[in-house]
Design a protein around this motif. Structure first.
Motif, mmCIF file in Angstrom:
data_model
loop_
_atom_site.group_PDB
_atom_site.id
_atom_site.type_symbol
_atom_site.label_atom_id
_atom_site.label_comp_id
_atom_site.label_asym_id
_atom_site.label_seq_id
_atom_site.Cartn_x
_atom_site.Cartn_y
_atom_site.Cartn_z
ATOM 1 N N ASP A 103 -12.443 7.388 -3.427
ATOM 2 C CA ASP A 103 -10.909 6.775 -3.410
ATOM 3 C C ASP A 103 -10.154 7.140 -2.097
ATOM 4 O O ASP A 103 -8.971 6.830 -1.852
ATOM 5 C CB ASP A 103 -10.522 8.519 -4.067
ATOM 6 N N VAL A 104 -10.838 8.025 -1.307
ATOM 7 C CA VAL A 104 -10.223 8.772 0.542
ATOM 8 C C VAL A 104 -10.068 6.977 0.881
ATOM 9 O O VAL A 104 -9.521 6.665 1.517
ATOM 10 C CB VAL A 104 -10.917 9.298 1.028
ATOM 11 N N LEU A 105 -11.622 6.533 0.673
ATOM 12 C CA LEU A 105 -11.979 4.949 1.489
ATOM 13 C C LEU A 105 -10.366 4.201 1.101
ATOM 14 O O LEU A 105 -10.219 3.329 1.678
ATOM 15 C CB LEU A 105 -13.521 4.635 1.063
ATOM 16 N N THR A 111 -6.834 4.425 2.272
ATOM 17 C CA THR A 111 -7.522 4.019 3.934
ATOM 18 C C THR A 111 -7.555 2.766 4.104
ATOM 19 O O THR A 111 -6.257 2.220 5.165
ATOM 20 C CB THR A 111 -8.388 4.918 4.551
ATOM 21 N N LEU A 112 -8.032 2.266 3.482
ATOM 22 C CA LEU A 112 -8.071 0.551 2.905
ATOM 23 C C LEU A 112 -6.635 -0.608 2.461
ATOM 24 O O LEU A 112 -6.515 -0.817 2.609
ATOM 25 C CB LEU A 112 -9.208 -0.035 2.489
ATOM 26 N N LEU A 132 -12.066 -6.910 -1.689
ATOM 27 C CA LEU A 132 -13.354 -6.558 -1.841
ATOM 28 C C LEU A 132 -13.166 -4.730 -1.815
ATOM 29 O O LEU A 132 -13.764 -3.732 -1.950
ATOM 30 C CB LEU A 132 -13.876 -5.893 -0.134
ATOM 31 N N LEU A 133 -11.208 -4.708 -1.841
ATOM 32 C CA LEU A 133 -11.621 -3.091 -3.101
ATOM 33 C C LEU A 133 -11.830 -2.828 -3.917
ATOM 34 O O LEU A 133 -13.191 -1.773 -3.873
ATOM 35 C CB LEU A 133 -9.852 -2.803 -2.623
ATOM 36 N N PRO A 134 -12.080 -3.015 -4.783
ATOM 37 C CA PRO A 134 -12.377 -3.096 -6.314
ATOM 38 C C PRO A 134 -13.578 -2.978 -6.211
ATOM 39 O O PRO A 134 -14.711 -2.046 -7.087
ATOM 40 C CB PRO A 134 -11.904 -4.057 -7.106
ATOM 41 N N ALA A 135 -14.437 -3.840 -4.957
ATOM 42 C CA ALA A 135 -15.414 -3.658 -4.543
ATOM 43 C C ALA A 135 -16.661 -2.301 -4.447
ATOM 44 O O ALA A 135 -17.233 -2.069 -4.441
ATOM 45 C CB ALA A 135 -16.824 -4.827 -3.737
ATOM 46 N N ILE A 136 -15.377 -1.620 -3.268
ATOM 47 C CA ILE A 136 -15.720 -0.415 -2.677
ATOM 48 C C ILE A 136 -15.973 0.594 -3.476
ATOM 49 O O ILE A 136 -17.083 1.077 -3.749
ATOM 50 C CB ILE A 136 -15.274 -0.240 -1.648
ATOM 51 N N VAL A 153 -7.397 -12.520 -7.297
ATOM 52 C CA VAL A 153 -7.187 -12.559 -5.798
ATOM 53 C C VAL A 153 -6.645 -14.042 -5.215
ATOM 54 O O VAL A 153 -5.306 -14.144 -5.186
ATOM 55 C CB VAL A 153 -7.683 -11.316 -4.249
ATOM 56 N N LEU A 154 -6.805 -14.951 -5.567
ATOM 57 C CA LEU A 154 -7.116 -15.755 -4.985
ATOM 58 C C LEU A 154 -5.824 -16.533 -6.097
ATOM 59 O O LEU A 154 -5.374 -17.761 -5.782
ATOM 60 C CB LEU A 154 -8.142 -17.211 -5.238
#
Lengths: 317, 297
Positions: free
Chosen positions: A304-306, A309-310, A239-243, A210-211
Motif C-alpha cells: 500500500d505504501v509503495l 508512493t508510485l 504496472l501499479l496493479p501488478a505490484i 491503460v492503452l
C-alpha cells in the motif's frame, strides 16, 4: 506518511490478535494432544501416569485460559514458547530455517517478475494474435500445474539430462554462493511459475485497460513513437496493479513453499510446519501461523505504501 | 454457400437452447466442460471403466513401464496406474465438489447476511473474514487438519472436506457481500421489507436468487482450487490416506524413490491433476464471461 504507516501498524494489532485467538482455540477445540502422539508413537506400553506427568511438564493440565494468557504474555515479549516435541524454543526452530525459505521466496519473486512483465505486456500489445494465445495458454496452464509436481518434473529433467540431483544438505549463500543458487533455483522455479502466471495475467489485463486511456491517444496523436508510448506512458501506469498482485502473492508464496520444500528435501519453514501439524505440536504451529500472518500483514502494508508512493493520485489518509 | 447458410444460422441463434449457445460462444469453456464430464463419467463408473482393481497388489508386475497391458505402467506394488488415476478422479471430483460446495454455500450465506443486516453485524463479520484471509489457503487448511484429525464417513474423509472448505469460505463471503450490497438497494427488497416479510425470507427468497451468478462462478472456480488443495494435502500425507487412490497421494512417498526406475509414476498422476484443474479453470472463466460480462477481472 509516517502517520499513515503508524496508523496502519496500529490496525495490524487487532487482526494479529484475532489470528492468535483463532489459532489457539481452534487447535484446542478437539480433544487429543501431542503427549499421546509422542509417547504412544513408538507403540510402546505407556502408563497413564507417564502421560499425566508429561502433560504436567508441558503445562497442558492447566485451564485453557491460563495457557492462552501464558502464550500471549510470551508473544508480547516476542517469546514464542518451546516446541512441545523437541523442547527447543520455537524462535530458534524457526530461525534455523527462516533464511532458506525467504531466499527461495525472494528468488521465486524475481523469476516471476522477470517472466511475467514481458509476457503479459507482449500478450496485451499483440492482443488476439498467436503471441497472445500462446501466452494465455501458458499462463492458464501455470494456474493448473501443481508446483510440487512441477518440482518433481524439474528433478526428473535434471536427473535424465544432467544425471544430477539437487543436494540434500543446504549450503548458505555466504558459504558458497554458486552451490547455494544452483540448489535453490529449482524450487524457486517450481513455485515461481505459478506466481508468474498470476502476475502475467494481471499485467496483460491492466496494459489492455491503460492503452484505452485518453492520455495514450493524446500521446499517439502528438506523434510520440509507439515504443515510447508503451514504455513511458502505458507501462508506468499499468504496472501499479501488478505490484499489488506481486505483493499479495508473495505472502501466499510462503504457503506454496509448504509443499514444494517437501519435494526438494529442503529443511525450511514449510517443512517445519508440516512436521508440526503431523505431530500436533500446537505451540510450534501457533508460532508459525503468527509468523506467516505477520509477514502477510506487513507485505500488505508495504504494497500500500509503495502504491501510494508510485501513484501520486493516491493520498495517505 | 455462406450466403445460403446465413438465414439458417440466424434462425438457429434465435431459438437456440442456452446450453448450445454456451458451446458456440464459449468453445474453450465447452472443451473444459467436456473434459470434466469425461472425468466425472470415468470416476462414477470406475468399476466398469478401469481395467484392473485399484488396490490389487501384483508383485509380478512391479514398476512395469507403460505397455499395452498397463497403459500408464504400474507402481512399486504392481498396481495399475491408469486404474488408480480413474479411481483417483472419483476422489478428486467428489472431494473437490463437496468442499467447494460447502465453502461457497457457507460463504454466500455469511456474505448475504452480512450485507443485509449491515451496521455492527457487518463490521464484526467482516473483521472475522479479515482474520481468516490473513492465513494463506494451505496454512489454514493445515491448521484445520491439525485441529480435526481424520473422520471417515462412507470412505470419505469428512474432516478433509471441512479443512478445504474453511479457507474458501471467507473469500466467497467477501465477493458475495459486495454483490449482495448492490442487491440490497433494489426496490424489490424494500418492497419485501415493507410487506413485513421475515429477515430469513427476504435473504433466501429475494436476495439469494440474485447472487446466483457470482455464486456459480465461484463454485466452479473453487472446485479447481479444492482439487489442487486436496492433491497438496494428500501429497503431504495429511489428506486422503492409503490405500484409497488419490492423485496427490500417488505422487507422495515412494513415488519419489523411483525417479530413475519409474518416471511414469510421477508423470501421469501430475498430468491428471493439471488436466482437471485446467478444465475447471477454462470452464469457470467461460462461465464467468457468459453469465456476467461485468464480472470480468
Amino acid at each position: 506518511m509516517l502517520r499513515y504507516v503508524a496508523n496502519r501498524l496500529a490496525l495490524m494489532i487487532p487482526t494479529l490478535l484475532g489470528v492468535a485467538v483463532l489459532t489457539f482455540f481452534m487447535l484446542r477445540v478437539v480433544p487429543g494432544d501431542i503427549v499421546e502422539v509422542k509417547l504412544r508413537g513408538d507403540g510402546g506400553n505407556v502408563t497413564q501416569e507417564a502421560i499425566e506427568t508429561e502433560r504436567h511438564r508441558l503445562g497442558l493440565d492447566r485451564p485453557l485460559i491460563v495457557q492462552f494468557g501464558d502464550w500471549m504474555a510470551g508473544l508480547v515479549t516476542l517469546d514464542l514458547g518451546e516446541s512441545m516435541w523437541t523442547g527447543r524454543p520455537v524462535a530458534e526452530e524457526i530461525g534455523l530455517r527462516f533464511e532458506l525459505s525467504i531466499q527461495v521466496a525472494v528468488m521465486a519473486t524475481i523469476i516471476a517478475v522477470i517472466i511475467a512483465i514481458p509476457l503479459g505486456t507482449a500478450s496485451a500489445l499483440y492482443q488476439g494474435t498467436w503471441i497472445d494465445y500462446v501466452v494465455r495458454v501458458v499462463t492458464i496452464a501455470g494456474l493448473a500445474v501443481p508446483s510440487f509436481w512441477l518440482g518433481m518434473l524439474l528433478i526428473l529433467f535434471l536427473l535424465y539430462f544432467f544425471n544430477w540431483l539437487p543436494p540434500i544438505t543446504y549450503t548458505p549463500f555466504y558459504v558458497d554462493p554458486v552451490a547455494n543458487v544452483t540448489q535453490l533455483i529449482w524450487p524457486a522455479l517450481a513455485v515461481g511459475y505459478r506466481y508468474s502466471a498470476v502476475v502475467a495475467r494481471m499485467v496483460r489485463s491492466s496494459v489492455i485497460e491503460v492503452l484505452k486511456e485518453d492520455y495514450i491517444r493524446t500521446a499517439r496523436a502528438k506523434g510520440v513513437f509507439e515504443r515510447l508510448v508503451v514504455s513511458r506512458h502505458a507501462m508506468r501506469n499499468a504496472l501499479l496493479p501488478a505490484i499489488t498482485v506481486i505483493g499479495l502473492e508473495f505472502a501466499f508464496l510462503i504457503g506454496g513453499l509448504v509443499v514444494t520444500e517437501q519435494v526438494f528435501n529442503l529443511n525450511g519453514i514449510g517443512r517445519l510446519f508440516v512436521q508440526a501439524v503431523s505431530r500436533n505440536d500446537f505451540i510450534l504451529i501457533q508460532g508459525l501461523v503468527m509468523l506467516i500472518a505477520v509477514i502477510f500483514v506487513l507485505v500488505n502494508l508495504v504494497v500500500d505504501v509503495l502504491y501510494a508512493t508510485l501513484d501520486p493520485r493516491i493520498r495517505y489518509r | 454457400m455462406t450466403v445460403a447458410d446465413t438465414p439458417v444460422a440466424v434462425r438457429a441463434r434465435r431459438g437456440r437452447h442456452p446450453a448450445l449457445q454456451f458451446v458456440v460462444t464459449q468453445p474453450l469453456g465447452a472443451a473444459g466442460l467436456l473434459v470434466i464430464l469425461l472425468m466425472a463419467f470415468a470416476g462414477i463408473f470406475a468399476e466398469y471403466v478401469a481395467p484392473y482393481d485399484p488396490v490389487a497388489i501384483d508383485f509380478g508386475a512391479m514398476l512395469a513401464p507403460p505397455s499395452p497391458e498397463h497403459v500408464m505402467g504400474t507402481d512399486s506394488f504392481g498396481r495399475d496406474i491408469f486404474t488408480r488415476i480413474i479411481y483417483g478422479a472419483r476422489t478428486a471430483l467428489a472431494i473437490g465438489f463437496l468442499s467447494s460446495f460447502a465453502g461457497c454455500t457457507l460463504g454466500a450465506a455469511v456474505g448475504v447476511a452480512s450485507a443485509y443486516f449491515g451496521g455492527k453485524i457487518d463490521l464484526v463479520v467482516q473483521r472475522f473474514v479479515d482474520i481468516l484471509l490473513a492465513f494463506p489457503i494451505i496454512v489454514l487448511a493445515l491448521v484445520v487438519v491439525a485441529m480435526l484429525g481424520r473422520n471417515l464417513v462412507l470412505g470419505v474423509d469428512v474432516n478433509l472436506i471441512v479443512a478445504i472448505a474453511i479457507p474458501i469460505m471467507p473469500k466467497v463471503a467477501r465477493v458475495i457481500r459486495s454483490a449482495a450490497l448492490a442487491v440490497r438497494e433494489m426496490p424489490y427488497v424494500d418492497a419485501a421489507r415493507a410487506a413485513g416479510y421475515s429477515h430469513a425470507r427476504i435473504i433466501f427468497r429475494h436476495m439469494a436468487p440474485n447472487i446466483v451468478a457470482p455464486y456459480l462462478i465461484m463454485l466452479t472456480a473453487y472446485i479447481a482450487q479444492a482439487i489442487l488443495l486436496e492433491a497438496s494435502l494428500s501429497f503431504l500425507g495429511l489428506g486422503v490416506a492409503e490405500p484409497m487412490p488419490a492423485w496427490g497421494l500417488m505422487l507422495a512417498g515412494n513415488a519419489s524413490d523411483f525417479y530413475r526406475e519409474a518416471p511414469w509414476m510421477i508423470l501421469f498422476p501430475g498430468l491428471a491433476i493439471s488436466l482437471a484443474v485446467f478444465a475447471f479453470n477454462l470452464f469457470g472463466d467461460s462461465l464467468r464471461d457468459w453469465l456476467d460480462p461485468k464480472f470480468k477481472t
